[in-house]
Design a protein around this motif. Structure first.
Motif, PDB file in Angstrom:
ATOM      1  N   SER A  97      11.711   5.004 -10.755  1.00  0.00           N
ATOM      2  CA  SER A  97      11.730   3.519 -10.674  1.00  0.00           C
ATOM      3  C   SER A  97      11.453   2.450 -10.262  1.00  0.00           C
ATOM      4  O   SER A  97      11.436   1.372 -10.323  1.00  0.00           O
ATOM      5  CB  SER A  97      12.610   3.602 -12.190  1.00  0.00           C
ATOM      6  N   ARG A  98      12.196   3.026  -9.027  1.00  0.00           N
ATOM      7  CA  ARG A  98      12.553   2.267  -7.746  1.00  0.00           C
ATOM      8  C   ARG A  98      11.810   2.668  -6.558  1.00  0.00           C
ATOM      9  O   ARG A  98      11.557   1.983  -5.269  1.00  0.00           O
ATOM     10  CB  ARG A  98      13.818   2.954  -6.522  1.00  0.00           C
ATOM     11  N   LEU A  99       9.654   3.355  -6.770  1.00  0.00           N
ATOM     12  CA  LEU A  99       8.871   3.606  -5.441  1.00  0.00           C
ATOM     13  C   LEU A  99       8.452   2.457  -5.316  1.00  0.00           C
ATOM     14  O   LEU A  99       8.136   2.102  -4.120  1.00  0.00           O
ATOM     15  CB  LEU A  99       8.441   4.322  -6.515  1.00  0.00           C
ATOM     16  N   SER A 100       9.251   1.179  -6.395  1.00  0.00           N
ATOM     17  CA  SER A 100       8.463  -0.051  -6.586  1.00  0.00           C
ATOM     18  C   SER A 100       8.820  -0.612  -4.614  1.00  0.00           C
ATOM     19  O   SER A 100       8.757  -1.772  -4.157  1.00  0.00           O
ATOM     20  CB  SER A 100       8.117  -1.170  -7.562  1.00  0.00           C
ATOM     21  N   GLU A 101       9.858  -0.528  -4.499  1.00  0.00           N
ATOM     22  CA  GLU A 101      10.781  -0.715  -3.931  1.00  0.00           C
ATOM     23  C   GLU A 101      10.337  -0.885  -1.721  1.00  0.00           C
ATOM     24  O   GLU A 101      10.866  -1.445  -1.265  1.00  0.00           O
ATOM     25  CB  GLU A 101      12.153  -0.633  -4.201  1.00  0.00           C
ATOM     26  N   ALA A 102       9.228   0.147  -2.252  1.00  0.00           N
ATOM     27  CA  ALA A 102       8.823   0.790  -1.124  1.00  0.00           C
ATOM     28  C   ALA A 102       7.522   0.128  -0.309  1.00  0.00           C
ATOM     29  O   ALA A 102       6.987  -0.135  -1.590  1.00  0.00           O
ATOM     30  CB  ALA A 102       8.795   2.418  -1.191  1.00  0.00           C
ATOM     31  N   ASP A 103       7.293  -0.075   0.219  1.00  0.00           N
ATOM     32  CA  ASP A 103       6.429  -0.609   0.732  1.00  0.00           C
ATOM     33  C   ASP A 103       4.869   0.070   1.214  1.00  0.00           C
ATOM     34  O   ASP A 103       3.491  -0.051   0.665  1.00  0.00           O
ATOM     35  CB  ASP A 103       6.081  -1.789   2.028  1.00  0.00           C
ATOM     36  N   ALA A 104       5.086   1.315   2.085  1.00  0.00           N
ATOM     37  CA  ALA A 104       4.472   2.472   2.258  1.00  0.00           C
ATOM     38  C   ALA A 104       4.439   3.789   1.056  1.00  0.00           C
ATOM     39  O   ALA A 104       6.736   3.750   1.100  1.00  0.00           O
ATOM     40  CB  ALA A 104       4.408   2.471   3.195  1.00  0.00           C
ATOM     41  N   LEU A 105       4.490   4.127   0.828  1.00  0.00           N
ATOM     42  CA  LEU A 105       4.330   5.879  -0.139  1.00  0.00           C
ATOM     43  C   LEU A 105       4.138   6.501   0.265  1.00  0.00           C
ATOM     44  O   LEU A 105       2.881   6.942   0.772  1.00  0.00           O
ATOM     45  CB  LEU A 105       4.063   5.479  -1.541  1.00  0.00           C
TER      46      LEU A 105
ATOM     47  N   ALA B  59       3.041   4.184 -12.306  1.00  0.00           N
ATOM     48  CA  ALA B  59       4.224   2.882 -13.439  1.00  0.00           C
ATOM     49  C   ALA B  59       4.842   2.113 -12.517  1.00  0.00           C
ATOM     50  O   ALA B  59       5.509   0.994 -13.730  1.00  0.00           O
ATOM     51  CB  ALA B  59       5.634   4.077 -13.850  1.00  0.00           C
ATOM     52  N   THR B  60       4.927   1.853 -11.430  1.00  0.00           N
ATOM     53  CA  THR B  60       5.388   0.728 -10.969  1.00  0.00           C
ATOM     54  C   THR B  60       4.924   0.006  -9.546  1.00  0.00           C
ATOM     55  O   THR B  60       5.083  -1.077  -8.906  1.00  0.00           O
ATOM     56  CB  THR B  60       6.775   1.335 -10.254  1.00  0.00           C
TER      57      THR B  60
END
Length: 439
Positions: free
Chosen positions: A83-91, A119-120
Motif C-alpha cells: 500500500s506504500r507503492l504510491s510513496e515512490a516516484d519511480a517503480l 491500487a495505489t
C-alpha cells in the motif's frame, strides 16, 4: 512532460522504488543509492525484508556491510507493505518470470505486481518493467491493468521497459556498469526513464518502443543458448572421436574475428538462458510460426544432464561398479561458478537422475550450505559436506557440476577414486590424471 517528476529526477529528490528484492533488485538499489537517490525496496517475502532491516544480506554480491550503509544512512527502506507503492516516484519491477510446467510464460508475478501498483497509482509516477519477458508484455499485459484506473499513460503516469542485465559473479560488470536499454511507451515516458537511469548507469541506449527493448533481451539470451547448444552437441560428437572439445574451442578462439568462444557444460542454468528462448518460441506459435532452430537448441541443452549420467554409467561400468549403490559426490549446485544462485541449475536435474538410479548422493558447495527447495525438483534435505581427504576417498566418484574457484582441484583429484569433470575444471591438475574423466 511532468515538470515535477522531471525536476525530481534531475535533482535526485525522486524516490526510487524497486519491487522484487532478489538477484536483480538488490544490485539495482545499490546502483541508485550510490548515485545519491533515496530508495524503497518492496517484496512480498517478509523474511527478506526483515533481513535487510537487520542489515543482513542474503545475496553474496551485495555484502551485509553494504546493506548496513543503506539502512544507517537512510538511503533504503525495505517493506512488504504494497500500500506504500504510491510513496515512490519511480517503480522498477524486478519480479520473476518463470515458465509453467508446459513451458509457457508464467506472468503471474508481473500481473500481481501490476495490480498492486494500480491500487495505489497516482499522477506523476514512472513505472518501468525490468523482468525478462516476451515482446508486447508491457503494452498488452502491464498497460491495461494500470489504465483500469482513471489515469492515462503518457499523461498522468509514465511507462517504460528496460531489461535487467546482470552477470552474477563477474566483478568486471556491476548493475551500474552495464549499458541500459530503455524503451518508453511514448516519447515522454522514454525520456523520463532514460533520465532516471542515466544518474545510476554508465550508459543509456534509448530505443523507440518497449517491444524493441523486450526483444533485445530475448535476443541476447537466445544467442547464448543457441551457441552453447552448438558446443554441447559438438562435445557429444567429439567425445566419440576422442577429441577434447575444450582444446578445440581454445584453438578456435585464437582467430581474431568471426568467432566467439562458448563452452559446454552439464546443462543450462540461471534465471535467463534456460527460460528466455522458450518465451520466444511461445510467441512464435501465437503468430503461427515455428522457431525450429531455437527449439532444437533447447532440446540439445536440456539433454546434457542425461548425457553426463550416461558418461558416469560408462566410466563406473569400466570400474566394475553400477550407479545403484555407488557413492557420488556432486561438486557445486549453483548454476555458475562463484555465485550462490541455484536457480534453474542443471545440478538439480543431475540430483534427480542420480537419486532415481539409486546412487548414494552427497554434495559440496561453499556458496550453498544446504540444498534449497526447487519448484520442479524433489530436493533431498542435504547439507554441504566438508571435503576432507577421508571423505573424498570414500566416494566412488566426484562429479564436478560447478567449477567454483574455491575448490582445490589438485587436492580433490589426489584423494578421489574417480573424478567426472563436466567443466574442464581439472585442466591444470598434473598428478592423478588417470582418475579424471570428461563429460
Amino acid at each position: 512532460m511532468s515538470q515535477r517528476l522531471e525536476a525530481a529526477i534531475a535533482d535526485k529528490s525522486a524516490v526510487v522504488g524497486v519491487i522484487g528484492l532478489g538477484y536483480v533488485g538488490l544490485p539495482l538499489i545499490n546502483a541508485f543509492v550510490n548515485a545519491g537517490f533515496k530508495t524503497m525496496g518492496f517484496d512480498v517475502d517478509q523474511q527478506k525484508v526483515d533481513m535487510l532491516k537487520a542489515k543482513k544480506s542474503y545475496i553474496k554480491t551485495i555484502p551485509s556491510e553494504q546493506i548496513a550503509h543503506w539502512i544507517d544512512e537512510d538511503r533504503c527502506e525495505p517493506t512488504a507493505d504494497m500500500s506504500r507503492l504510491s510513496e515512490a516516484d519511480a517503480l522498477l519491477i524486478c519480479v520473476p518470470t518463470p515458465l509453467s510446467d508446459s513451458r509457457d510464460p508464467d506472468l503471474q508475478y508481473i500481473v500481481k505486481t501490476a495490480e498492486a501498483i494500480a491500487a495505489t497509482l497516482r499522477k506523476d509516477q514512472l513505472v518501468v518493467l525490468e523482468s525478462t519477458t516476451y515482446p508486447s508484455t508491457t503494452r498488452d499485459v502491464l498497460l491495461p491493468i494500470l489504465e483500469k484506473t482513471s489515469l492515462k499513460s503518457g499523461e498522468d503516469f509514465f511507462l517504460a521497459y528496460s531489461p535487467e542485465r546482470e552477470d552474477p559473479g563477474n566483478p568486471d560488470f556491476t548493475a551500474a556498469g552495464i549499458p541500459k536499454v530503455v524503451g518508453g511507451m511514448d516519447p515522454v515516458s522514454g525520456k523520463l526513464a532514460s533520465d532516471l537511469y542515466s544518474h545510476a548507469i554508465v550508459k543509456i541506449v534509448t530505443v523507440n518502443t518497449p517491444e524493441v527493448a523486450e526483444a533485445c533481451k530475448i535476443l541476447e539470451n537466445t544467442y547464448r543458448a543457441v551457441n552453447i547448444a552448438l558446443v554441447n552437441e559438438l562435445k557429444t560428437l567429439f567425445d566419440r572421436m576422442n577429441i577434447d572439445i575444450w582444446d578445440v574451442v581454445d584453438a578456435a578462439k585464437t582467430k581474431p574475428f568471426g568467432f566467439q568462444a562458448f563452452y559446454p557444460g552439464p546443462g543450462l542454468g540461471g534465471h535467463c538462458i534456460p527460460i528466455d528462448p522458450f518465451y520466444l518460441t511461445w510467441l512464435a506459435r501465437k503468430q503461427g510460426l515455428n522457431t525450429r532452430f531455437i527449439e532444437l537448441a533447447g532440446e540439445v541443452n536440456s539433454r546434457m544432464p542425461e548425457y553426463v549420467i550416461s558418461r558416469l554409467y560408462e566410466f563406473l561400468n569400466d570400474a566394475g561398479k553400477p550407479i545403484k549403490g555407488s557413492k557420488i559426490l556432486l561438486l557445486g549446485v549453483a548454476y555458475k561458478k562463484d555465485v550462490d544462485d541455484p536457480r534453474e541449475s542443471p545440478a538439480f536435474v543431475l540430483i534427480d537422475l542420480l537419486r532415481s538410479r539409486g546412487a548414494e548422493l552427497t554434495y559440496n558447495d561453499p556458496h550453498v550450505p544446504r540444498l534449497p527447495p526447487m519448484r520442479h525438483h524433489d530436493v533431498p534435505d542435504l547439507a554441504s559436506q566438508e571435503l576432507t581427504s577421508e571423505f573424498l576417498a570414500a566416494q566412488d566418484c566426484v562429479l564436478i557440476a560447478t567449477d567454483h574457484s574455491a575448490y582445490d582441484y589438485d587436492f580433490i583429484v589426489k584423494h578421489a577414486q574417480m573424478v567426472l569433470d563436466t567443466r574442464n575444471a581439472t585442466k591444470n591438475v598434473t598428478e592423478g590424471r588417470d582418475k579424471i574423466y570428461k563429460a
